[in-house]
Write a protein that holds these residues in place. Structure first.
Motif, PDB file in Angstrom:
ATOM      1  N   ASN A  16       0.824  -1.215   0.000  1.00  0.00           N
ATOM      2  CA  ASN A  16       0.000   0.000   0.000  1.00  0.00           C
ATOM      3  C   ASN A  16       0.855   1.260   0.000  1.00  0.00           C
ATOM      4  O   ASN A  16       0.490   2.259  -0.621  1.00  0.00           O
ATOM      5  CB  ASN A  16      -0.955  -0.001   1.197  1.00  0.00           C
ATOM      6  CG  ASN A  16      -2.081  -0.984   1.012  1.00  0.00           C
ATOM      7  OD1 ASN A  16      -2.490  -1.280  -0.103  1.00  0.00           O
ATOM      8  ND2 ASN A  16      -2.579  -1.507   2.117  1.00  0.00           N
ATOM      9  N   ARG A  67      -3.792  10.498   1.628  1.00  0.00           N
ATOM     10  CA  ARG A  67      -2.717   9.503   1.503  1.00  0.00           C
ATOM     11  C   ARG A  67      -1.377  10.180   1.254  1.00  0.00           C
ATOM     12  O   ARG A  67      -0.360   9.795   1.818  1.00  0.00           O
ATOM     13  CB  ARG A  67      -3.044   8.524   0.380  1.00  0.00           C
ATOM     14  CG  ARG A  67      -4.135   7.556   0.765  1.00  0.00           C
ATOM     15  CD  ARG A  67      -4.439   6.596  -0.361  1.00  0.00           C
ATOM     16  NE  ARG A  67      -5.857   6.761  -0.645  1.00  0.00           N
ATOM     17  CZ  ARG A  67      -6.391   6.874  -1.840  1.00  0.00           C
ATOM     18  NH1 ARG A  67      -5.641   6.803  -2.907  1.00  0.00           N
ATOM     19  NH2 ARG A  67      -7.676   7.021  -1.983  1.00  0.00           N
ATOM     20  N   THR A 104       0.755   4.128  -2.809  1.00  0.00           N
ATOM     21  CA  THR A 104       0.513   5.527  -2.427  1.00  0.00           C
ATOM     22  C   THR A 104       1.592   6.439  -2.985  1.00  0.00           C
ATOM     23  O   THR A 104       1.301   7.548  -3.433  1.00  0.00           O
ATOM     24  CB  THR A 104       0.442   5.640  -0.888  1.00  0.00           C
ATOM     25  OG1 THR A 104      -0.582   4.775  -0.414  1.00  0.00           O
ATOM     26  CG2 THR A 104       0.138   7.056  -0.458  1.00  0.00           C
TER      27      THR A 104
END
Length: 182
Positions: free
Chosen positions: A62, A77, A66
């Protein structure tokens, strides 16, 4: 008339008896609710421990996504990436070179949160940015603070177990003595 006065005399006793039963029911359900919360916390802790490697891999994946979708428009984010990089003095996932595969780097260079010094605008100069990646630093911080989290969790669990035990004892005492009250 004697019967109506007798009803008036027994009514407070019956009302008191109903109140005791109601209190017993609430105490019992309170203990059951605490037990349910304790079991959910226990299952969450076990699942977190068993799947800790998957959690690390998901965090890494993740974080990479991002960074690839990073922009400076105030996306939450992107703000999280900036906060991590500013706080831990790191850049990228494994190192600063992770930024070279992003659209943001091709347009503007490294983000300001990668800078070694405050108020710099590194553009594409790798000497002005932090070299170490953020994933290792984040995992180091998490593992260092795990003892504190475990200690606090253990303390909360002990208080919950004491609350459960006392609520069960109180509800049992009320049940055993409810016939003596009348």
């Amino acid at each position: 008339m004697a019967s109506s006065s007798r009803r008036l005399q027994t009514k407070p006793v019956i009302t008191c008896f109903k109140s005791v039963l109601l209190i017993y029911t609430f105490i019992f359900w309170y203990a059951m609710f605490l037990t349910l919360i304790f079991l959910v916390e226990l299952v969450a802790a076990i699942v977190g421990f068993v799947f800790r490697h998957e959690i690390k891999n998901n965090f890494e994946n993740n974080y990479e996504k991002t960074i690839k979708q990073y922009n400076s428009t105030g996306d939450y984010r992107s703000a999280a990436v900036d906060k991590i990089q500013n706080t831990l003095h790191c850049c990228g996932v494994t190192d600063y070179r992770d930024w070279k595969n992003t659209n943001y780097y091709s347009e503007k260079g490294f983000p300001k949160s990668c800078c070694k010094l405050e108020n710099c605008s590194p553009q594409r100069d790798p000497d002005k940015v932090n070299n170490e990646g953020c994933f290792k630093k984040v995992m180091t911080v998490i593992e260092a603070e795990m003892g504190v989290v475990a200690g606090i969790s253990f303390g909360v669990a002990c208080f919950q177990l004491i609350g459960i035990f006392l609520a069960y004892c109180l509800s049992r005492a009320i049940t055993n003595n409810q016939y003596e009250i009348v």
